[in-house]
Scaffold this motif. Structure first.
Motif, PDB file in Angstrom:
ATOM      1  N   VAL A  63      41.116  42.062  -8.231  1.00  0.00           N
ATOM      2  CA  VAL A  63      42.419  41.525  -7.851  1.00  0.00           C
ATOM      3  C   VAL A  63      42.408  41.194  -6.359  1.00  0.00           C
ATOM      4  CG1 VAL A  63      43.382  43.822  -7.409  1.00  0.00           C
ATOM      5  CG2 VAL A  63      44.923  41.928  -7.997  1.00  0.00           C
ATOM      6  N   GLN A  64      43.186  40.209  -5.977  1.00  0.00           N
ATOM      7  CA  GLN A  64      43.262  39.829  -4.571  1.00  0.00           C
ATOM      8  C   GLN A  64      44.159  40.799  -3.799  1.00  0.00           C
ATOM      9  OE1 GLN A  64      44.548  35.739  -4.362  1.00  0.00           O
ATOM     10  NE2 GLN A  64      42.494  34.970  -4.771  1.00  0.00           N
ATOM     11  N   PRO A  65      43.942  40.920  -2.497  1.00  0.00           N
ATOM     12  CA  PRO A  65      44.836  41.764  -1.678  1.00  0.00           C
ATOM     13  C   PRO A  65      46.295  41.333  -1.853  1.00  0.00           C
ATOM     14  CG  PRO A  65      42.912  41.154  -0.420  1.00  0.00           C
ATOM     15  CD  PRO A  65      42.823  40.381  -1.704  1.00  0.00           C
ATOM     16  N   GLY A  66      47.175  42.312  -1.956  1.00  0.00           N
ATOM     17  CA  GLY A  66      48.582  42.039  -2.206  1.00  0.00           C
ATOM     18  C   GLY A  66      48.946  41.985  -3.675  1.00  0.00           C
ATOM     19  N   GLY A  67      47.947  41.987  -4.535  1.00  0.00           N
ATOM     20  CA  GLY A  67      48.189  41.908  -5.971  1.00  0.00           C
ATOM     21  C   GLY A  67      48.536  43.247  -6.589  1.00  0.00           C
ATOM     22  N   SER A  68      48.684  43.229  -7.907  1.00  0.00           N
ATOM     23  CA  SER A  68      49.091  44.423  -8.648  1.00  0.00           C
ATOM     24  C   SER A  68      48.178  44.631  -9.852  1.00  0.00           C
ATOM     25  CB  SER A  68      50.536  44.282  -9.148  1.00  0.00           C
ATOM     26  OG  SER A  68      51.433  44.171  -8.068  1.00  0.00           O
TER      27      SER A  68
END
Length: 123
Positions: free
Chosen positions: A12-17
């Motif tokens: 997952v990308q940074p800031g994702g969930s």
């Protein structure tokens, strides 16, 4: 023998969930405390959250995840979830759930462990 199975790990990308799940067969998880731990390469296993048995359902979070992660039970599905929001690069690790008598961040207090699920946070 209580067997725990984790699922939900992903890239997952940074800031994702992400939402991790911990399930068991032939045992009702509501009767026991569940902890979530993680271990990054070269680091010790870190306790990040736990939830007491359903009678109390007290929750505890490590400072590193407080306000971003939420632990919860779905007793109908015999599952404990770890909802992880605002993920950071430093959250990258193998995540484990564990079962024990008490809700504690001490991994030595847990009797049963799952095999782990990989969470990678990277752009």
């Amino acid at each position: 023998q209580l067997q725990l199975v984790e699922s939900g790990g992903d890239l997952v990308q940074p800031g994702g969930s992400l939402r991790l799940s911990c399930t068991a067969s032939r045992f009702t998880l509501s009767y026991i405390a569940i902890g979530w731990f993680r271990q990054a390469p070269g680091k010790e296993r870190e306790g990040i959250s736990c939830i007491a048995s359903s009678g109390a359902s007290t929750t505890t979070y490590a400072d590193s995840v407080k306000g971003r992660f939420t632990i919860s039970r779905d007793n109908a599905k015999n599952t404990v979830h770890l909802q992880m929001n605002s993920l950071k690069d430093e959250d990258t690790a193998v995540y484990y759930c564990a079962a024990g008598t008490w809700c504690t961040m001490n991994p030595g207090q847990y009797d049963y462990w799952g095999q782990g699920t990989q969470v990678t946070v990277s752009s």
